[in-house]
Design an enzyme around this catalytic site. Structure first.
Site, short mmCIF file in Angstrom:
data_model
loop_
_atom_site.label_atom_id
_atom_site.label_comp_id
_atom_site.label_asym_id
_atom_site.label_seq_id
_atom_site.Cartn_x
_atom_site.Cartn_y
_atom_site.Cartn_z
N HIS A 299 0.95 -0.86 -0.13
CA HIS A 299 0.26 -0.44 0.45
C HIS A 299 0.89 1.03 -0.07
O HIS A 299 0.26 2.29 -0.38
CB HIS A 299 -0.80 0.54 1.34
CG HIS A 299 -2.10 0.67 0.83
ND1 HIS A 299 -2.59 1.38 -0.31
CD2 HIS A 299 -3.23 0.94 1.90
CE1 HIS A 299 -3.26 1.39 0.06
NE2 HIS A 299 -3.70 1.38 1.14
N ASP B 174 -1.85 2.29 -4.83
CA ASP B 174 -3.06 2.66 -4.08
C ASP B 174 -4.37 1.51 -4.11
O ASP B 174 -4.29 0.96 -5.19
CB ASP B 174 -3.89 4.13 -4.88
CG ASP B 174 -3.20 5.36 -4.01
OD1 ASP B 174 -2.17 4.93 -3.19
OD2 ASP B 174 -3.02 5.89 -5.15
#
Length: 526
Positions: free
Chosen positions: A497, A501
């Protein structure tokens, strides 16, 4: 005597460090055979032998800094070293037979007379001893554990017959006999740790092989190994860096490489070694065990491969901001397509049409639209890969390995299936090399072959994405307002992450789903 001197090192470079000597005093050398390797702050320079003969003296040792034209060594030219003294060498750093007789002789050190196999080529008894050395273990691998000896002292062996198996933290390496003869002394026992280039055992060369027949294969082996090392010199870590990592116990994965093509330099290791280390979490204590239960327990030491798997998986959890997103795919179209063309496919290409080629193609297609899933973090930079080296996770008896299908985005279905089959066979046979498992940019893990219905795969650092495939199971689905039974598979994408995204991860998984449910999209690049 002929002097060996430091060659010109390049513009503005006035000194170098001696990284590795490939020969020792007393070794016979040929013209242009590599003697040593020098390391500057810009490049690595190999120093060839200017003449044929015998290395007489090494003046500058490994780790010393030398200037241009400084004296490195002296060589006694060929006229001073008779051909009868040249003996086989086994790998990098091998001793001559004359030298090894000084350290070990089958008759002197064991107290037993050497086998009466006759005299090979008229050399003395010491000239029949040949060292068995630890072979090159691969990029960034400096040591291994002796896993199994297939032969014991006194056994007769043929040339290239397997003597023992070494286990590194990545692959298993078999060590063949350099010559035909008798295994004399085993110097490193099962369970011991050995370094690359170390001595494993001493063999006594048998007369049955013949003096001429014995020398040909071993003499060719070092040159082939040297060529392999030179071919990969632009990506292999600097020898001094590997040596320093081994001495300081620095993990290669903890070093940020600054050299060309990701080559780790000595300075990189020094910086990594001086960085403050995070305090290791305390291991949870074992639960109390009664004496009755203890008698029924079995304690087995973890293999190096299993230790490395455990460490790397935990490092992935500790380092990456790992998150998993899920979807499901209707496998009807792929299964119908396989059933229709599998016989023609196998007849034309000589390989079965499996699911993995479809998933590989679908992932390559999705990675074009969401390139951050195919990227990695390097310090404060994001490195985007304009190619796809697809890792295929494979379970083996010794643990999980991830061989790599290179440039999968440019391969056909048939080429992908052939590559996966070949790597799978090598994995099951324990024949995977370091090159087979390096450079992956994205990974596919198929837990479905073991019956897994859903799971969250762990990233394979430094990659930023891994796709988990699962079991195909018939489930009732609403299709066009009606309930139908369809073969369904859950898909899981674990991603980092920090650079991927949620939108990118979901988009990637949706594109994979669309391509699998309608394979025609792959043909039209949609």
């Amino acid at each position: 005597m002929t002097d060996v001197r430091v060659p010109t090192l390049g513009e503005s470079v006035t000194e170098a460090t001696i990284a590795t000597w490939f020969k020792k005093p007393g070794d016979s050398v040929a013209v242009d055979e590599m003697l040593c390797e020098l390391e500057t702050d810009k490049v690595t320079v190999e120093v060839p032998s200017p003449v044929s003969g015998k290395l007489s003296e090494i003046v500058a040792q490994e780790g010393e800094t030398v200037g241009v034209d400084a004296l490195l060594a002296t060589i006694a030219e060929e006229g001073n070293a008779g051909p009868e003294e040249v003996t086989p060498k086994v790998g990098k750093g091998a001793d001559t037979a004359a030298e090894s007789s000084g350290g070990y002789s089958g008759a002197d050190n064991t107290g037993k007379p050497a086998p009466d196999d006759g005299d090979a080529g008229g050399a003395g008894a010491g000239g029949d001893d040949v060292d068995v050395m630890v072979p090159t273990l691969g990029e960034s691998v400096t040591e291994a554990t002796v896993a199994t000896w297939f032969k014991k002292e006194g056994d007769r062996v043929e040339a290239d017959e397997m003597l023992c198996e070494l286990e590194t933290d990545k692959v298993s390496v078999e060590v063949p006999a350099p010559v035909a003869g008798t295994l004399g002394k085993i110097l490193r026992q099962e369970g011991e740790t050995v370094e690359a280039g170390g001595k494993l055992a001493v063999m006594n060369r048998g007369a049955s092989a013949g003096a001429g027949g014995v020398s040909a294969a071993p003499d060719a082996r070092p040159e082939a190994g040297t060529a392999d090392r030179r071919d990969g010199a632009d990506v292999e870590d600097a020898p001094s860096a590997k040596k320093l990592m081994a001495e300081k116990g620095v993990d290669r994965d903890a070093v940020t490489a600054t050299g060309k093509d990701g080559r780790v330099m000595k300075e990189d290791v020094m910086r990594a070694g001086s960085a403050p280390k995070a305090e290791a979490p305390a291991q949870a204590p074992r639960a109390p065990v009664s004496s009755d239960d203890a008698a029924r327990e079995e304690r087995v030491k973890m293999t190096r491969l299993r230790q490395t798997i455990a460490r790397r998986l935990k490092d992935a959890q500790n380092t990456a901001a790992m998150l998993t997103t899920y979807n499901e795919v209707d496998m009807t179209s792929i299964m119908e397509l396989r059933n229709e063309y599998k016989e023609l496919f196998a007849k034309k290409h000589g390989v079965k049409l499996g699911f993995m080629s479809f998933f590989t193609k679908a992932c390559c297609h999705a990675l074009q639209e969401v390139p951050e899933v195919n990227a990695e973090i390097d310090g404060t930079d994001v490195v985007y890969k304009r190619f796809v080296h697809m890792g295929i996770a494979v379970g083996t008896p010794t643990g999980l390995v991830v061989p790599v299908v290179r440039d999968a985005d440019a391969l056909s279905f048939a080429a992908i299936e052939k590559a996966i089959n070949a790597l799978g066979e090598k994995a099951r046979d324990g024949k995977l090399s370091m090159a087979d498992m390096q450079g992956g940019t994205f990974t596919i893990s198929n837990g479905g072959v073991y019956g897994s219905l859903m799971s969250s795969p762990i990233l394979n650092p430094p990659q930023s994405g891994i796709l988990g495939m699962h079991k195909i199971q018939e489930r009732p689905m609403v299709i066009g307002g009606k309930i139908e039974i369809r073969p369904m598979m859950y898909l899981a994408l674990s991603y980092d992450h920090r650079i991927v995204d949620g939108k990118g991860a979901v988009t990637f998984l949706v594109r994979v789903k669309e391509a699998l449910e309608d394979p025609r999209r792959l043909l039209m690049d949609l």
